[in-house]
Design a protein around this motif. Structure first.
Motif, mmCIF file in Angstrom:
data_model
loop_
_atom_site.group_PDB
_atom_site.id
_atom_site.type_symbol
_atom_site.label_atom_id
_atom_site.label_comp_id
_atom_site.label_asym_id
_atom_site.label_seq_id
_atom_site.Cartn_x
_atom_site.Cartn_y
_atom_site.Cartn_z
ATOM 1 N N THR A 189 0.814 -1.214 0.000
ATOM 2 C CA THR A 189 0.000 0.000 0.000
ATOM 3 C C THR A 189 0.848 1.265 0.000
ATOM 4 O O THR A 189 0.334 2.351 -0.243
ATOM 5 N N GLN A 190 2.132 1.133 0.370
ATOM 6 C CA GLN A 190 3.015 2.286 0.556
ATOM 7 C C GLN A 190 2.396 3.313 1.515
ATOM 8 O O GLN A 190 2.708 4.493 1.474
ATOM 9 N N SER A 191 1.492 2.834 2.366
ATOM 10 C CA SER A 191 0.774 3.675 3.335
ATOM 11 C C SER A 191 -0.049 4.775 2.671
ATOM 12 O O SER A 191 -0.260 5.844 3.241
ATOM 13 N N LYS A 192 -0.541 4.507 1.456
ATOM 14 C CA LYS A 192 -1.372 5.457 0.726
ATOM 15 C C LYS A 192 -2.805 4.949 0.655
ATOM 16 O O LYS A 192 -3.054 3.792 0.324
ATOM 17 N N ALA A 193 -3.759 5.833 0.958
ATOM 18 C CA ALA A 193 -5.162 5.444 1.023
ATOM 19 C C ALA A 193 -5.680 4.934 -0.321
ATOM 20 O O ALA A 193 -6.392 3.924 -0.383
ATOM 21 N N ASP A 194 -5.315 5.615 -1.421
ATOM 22 C CA ASP A 194 -5.834 5.202 -2.717
ATOM 23 C C ASP A 194 -5.312 3.833 -3.119
ATOM 24 O O ASP A 194 -6.062 2.994 -3.642
ATOM 25 N N LEU A 195 -4.025 3.576 -2.840
ATOM 26 C CA LEU A 195 -3.463 2.258 -3.141
ATOM 27 C C LEU A 195 -4.087 1.178 -2.266
ATOM 28 O O LEU A 195 -4.379 0.080 -2.732
ATOM 29 N N SER A 196 -4.296 1.496 -0.996
ATOM 30 C CA SER A 196 -4.893 0.529 -0.083
ATOM 31 C C SER A 196 -6.294 0.147 -0.539
ATOM 32 O O SER A 196 -6.665 -1.033 -0.544
ATOM 33 N N SER A 197 -7.069 1.136 -0.944
ATOM 34 C CA SER A 197 -8.427 0.871 -1.405
ATOM 35 C C SER A 197 -8.431 0.013 -2.666
ATOM 36 O O SER A 197 -9.155 -0.989 -2.765
ATOM 37 N N SER A 198 -7.593 0.369 -3.637
ATOM 38 C CA SER A 198 -7.573 -0.375 -4.901
ATOM 39 C C SER A 198 -7.018 -1.780 -4.723
ATOM 40 O O SER A 198 -7.529 -2.739 -5.312
ATOM 41 N N LYS A 199 -5.981 -1.914 -3.884
ATOM 42 C CA LYS A 199 -5.406 -3.236 -3.647
ATOM 43 C C LYS A 199 -6.372 -4.123 -2.873
ATOM 44 O O LYS A 199 -6.465 -5.337 -3.129
ATOM 45 N N ALA A 200 -7.087 -3.545 -1.912
ATOM 46 C CA ALA A 200 -8.071 -4.329 -1.157
ATOM 47 C C ALA A 200 -9.163 -4.843 -2.100
ATOM 48 O O ALA A 200 -9.543 -6.025 -2.052
ATOM 49 N N ARG A 201 -9.656 -3.950 -2.960
ATOM 50 C CA ARG A 201 -10.708 -4.375 -3.897
ATOM 51 C C ARG A 201 -10.183 -5.443 -4.858
ATOM 52 O O ARG A 201 -10.890 -6.411 -5.182
ATOM 53 N N GLU A 202 -8.952 -5.281 -5.312
ATOM 54 C CA GLU A 202 -8.335 -6.274 -6.202
ATOM 55 C C GLU A 202 -8.202 -7.616 -5.498
ATOM 56 O O GLU A 202 -8.468 -8.674 -6.085
ATOM 57 N N MET A 203 -7.792 -7.583 -4.237
ATOM 58 C CA MET A 203 -7.677 -8.825 -3.471
ATOM 59 C C MET A 203 -9.029 -9.531 -3.353
ATOM 60 O O MET A 203 -9.135 -10.742 -3.568
ATOM 61 N N PHE A 204 -10.061 -8.759 -3.015
ATOM 62 C CA PHE A 204 -11.382 -9.350 -2.812
ATOM 63 C C PHE A 204 -11.990 -9.851 -4.126
ATOM 64 O O PHE A 204 -12.556 -10.948 -4.184
ATOM 65 N N GLU A 205 -11.852 -9.071 -5.194
ATOM 66 C CA GLU A 205 -12.529 -9.411 -6.442
ATOM 67 C C GLU A 205 -11.725 -10.362 -7.324
ATOM 68 O O GLU A 205 -12.286 -11.295 -7.913
ATOM 69 N N ARG A 206 -10.423 -10.147 -7.442
ATOM 70 C CA ARG A 206 -9.617 -10.971 -8.332
ATOM 71 C C ARG A 206 -9.059 -12.209 -7.645
ATOM 72 O O ARG A 206 -9.051 -13.302 -8.224
ATOM 73 N N ASP A 207 -8.568 -12.019 -6.403
ATOM 74 C CA ASP A 207 -7.911 -13.118 -5.696
ATOM 75 C C ASP A 207 -8.839 -13.856 -4.732
ATOM 76 O O ASP A 207 -8.395 -14.789 -4.057
ATOM 77 N N ASN A 208 -10.096 -13.431 -4.685
ATOM 78 C CA ASN A 208 -11.082 -14.090 -3.821
ATOM 79 C C ASN A 208 -10.628 -14.175 -2.360
ATOM 80 O O ASN A 208 -10.833 -15.185 -1.687
ATOM 81 N N VAL A 209 -9.988 -13.099 -1.909
ATOM 82 C CA VAL A 209 -9.511 -13.056 -0.526
ATOM 83 C C VAL A 209 -10.696 -12.967 0.437
ATOM 84 O O VAL A 209 -11.645 -12.207 0.223
#
Length: 404
Positions: free
Chosen positions: A77-97
């Motif tokens: 996330t590099q401690s950035k809110a926008d990266l954290s949000s996009s990475k979280a969504r990617e994890m949930f939607e693409r990686d089925n986390v």
């Protein structure tokens, strides 16, 4: 994004209880996402060590749950809110986390929590500190695992005020965490009869603290409280020493420190300082045994409190799935909030607001002569009882408590 397969072996015999017809796992596996700062300002606090801790928890659990594999995915996330949000969504939607753990800055934690809430997935926050995580911004799927700004204020802040130093000036990181830490500590100072003479805000990742420290110095306050973290705290302390503030009549007090910060600064610079943590590797034998195993996997460096928190959070999440026979988030959260936790590292209960209530520890940094090795940095000056380190539910603004 990095993915590590912890186990592809179906251990049906090992977990016979959980492999009944009622057992249900989405995607026929349990997928855990370590969402943390792997390369930015807080990477030494949680970072790559968080991935190691999560992998240790999966291994110690047995490598599979309900007879199905457990996968670890990590993202920076590099401690950035926008990266954290996009990475979280990617994890949930693409990686089925199914669950994310980590989030070492408040901005990134709040962003990821919002996505988790929208998608009804579990978010176990181990690194971020701000009280709003389980107060104004709480949600049904988030647990705040290791510490918060209330605990820091009532640990370090209260300890310093008790020495008779009652006039304060804050050098504060200009984002939610810094603001909340300054607010919570100010309340402790004022309640003890002290006075806050002022504060100055600095951007995150500041490299030159001279002007901010000069304002603090000119205030005449007995205490310069650093309401920042990671590289900002390290930079503040180094420059305070260069300006001759360290060792003067004014006391520089870092309100959030980690063992990694002490190691980066050195004991000569930090000896005698107090700081509050949710866990310390050398407190008892159980902690030391865990730390020894962690160090073998992490270049001989002892785990920080939040890295230990990642281990604890991951392990207890898996225990909850095993107990309820599913990775359904609502059922897992209900179990976590109804069952006391005692995993050898942390002991306590998760309240209805999502706060994991457990003891905290006020540490005092050792002198170079007292230290036996690079990880031997502090002694436990005081154990802060869980009830004293946690905002009373009667004062909570969390909708899960107030019902509004």
């Amino acid at each position: 994004m990095k993915k590590t397969l912890i186990s592809q072996v179906v251990a049906g015999a090992l977990f016979a209880v959980g492999t009944s017809a009622s057992a249900q796992l989405s995607n026929d596996a349990v997928n855990i996402g370590v969402l943390t700062d792997l390369s930015g300002i807080y990477s030494a606090i949680e970072g790559p060590g968080a991935v190691v801790a999560a992998e240790m928890a999966v291994s110690d659990f047995g490598g599979s749950v309900l007879g199905k594999p457990i996968n670890i995915t990590s993202a920076d996330t590099q401690s950035k809110a926008d990266l954290s949000s996009s990475k979280a969504r990617e994890m949930f939607e693409r990686d089925n986390v199914d669950m994310i753990v980590g989030n070492v800055s408040t901005a990134s934690a709040l962003a990821a929590m919002e996505v988790a809430d929208q998608m009804k997935r579990v978010a176990l926050v181990t690194g971020a500190a701000s009280l709003p995580i389980t107060n104004e911004r709480c949600n049904p799927y988030t647990v705040h695992w290791v510490y918060d700004t209330y605990a820091l204020a009532h640990g370090t802040g209260a300890a310093v005020v008790a020495t008779g130093k009652k006039t304060w000036f804050f050098v504060t990181a200009d984002y939610a965490f810094g603001h909340t830490l300054e607010r919570d500590t100010s309340e402790v100072v004022k309640a003890a009869g002290g006075e806050v003479l002022g504060s100055v805000k600095h951007p995150i990742k500041t490299t030159d603290f001279a002007s901010y420290l000069a304002q603090a110095q000119s205030s005449g306050a007995q205490v310069i409280g650093l309401a920042n973290a990671g590289g900002d705290t390290i930079g503040s302390i180094k420059q305070a020493a260069e300006l001759g503030i360290m060792g003067s009549d004014q006391t520089v007090v870092p309100l959030l420190m980690f063992s990694a910060d002490i190691q980066a600064l050195g004991l000569q610079e930090t000896q005698g300082m107090n700081f509050t943590v949710g866990w310390y590797w050398d407190y008892n034998e159980s902690n030391r045994k865990f730390a020894e195993r962690f160090m073998k996997n992490f270049k001989g460096v002892a785990p920080t409190s939040v890295q230990a928190g990642v281990y604890s959070a991951t392990l207890n999440y898996l225990k909850a799935i095993q107990a309820v026979g599913t990775d359904d988030s609502d059922k897992v959260m209900a179990y976590l909030k109804s069952t006391p936790i005692d995993d050898g590292l942390f002991k306590g209960v998760i309240r209805k607001d999502g706060k994991f209530e457990h003891d905290m520890y006020l540490l005092q940094v050792k002198s170079p002569k007292q230290s036996k090795n690079r990880n031997d940095i502090a002694t436990v000056a005081r154990v802060i009882p869980a009830a004293d380190a946690t905002l009373p539910l009667s004062q909570s603004k969390c909708k899960l408590v107030t019902g509004s």
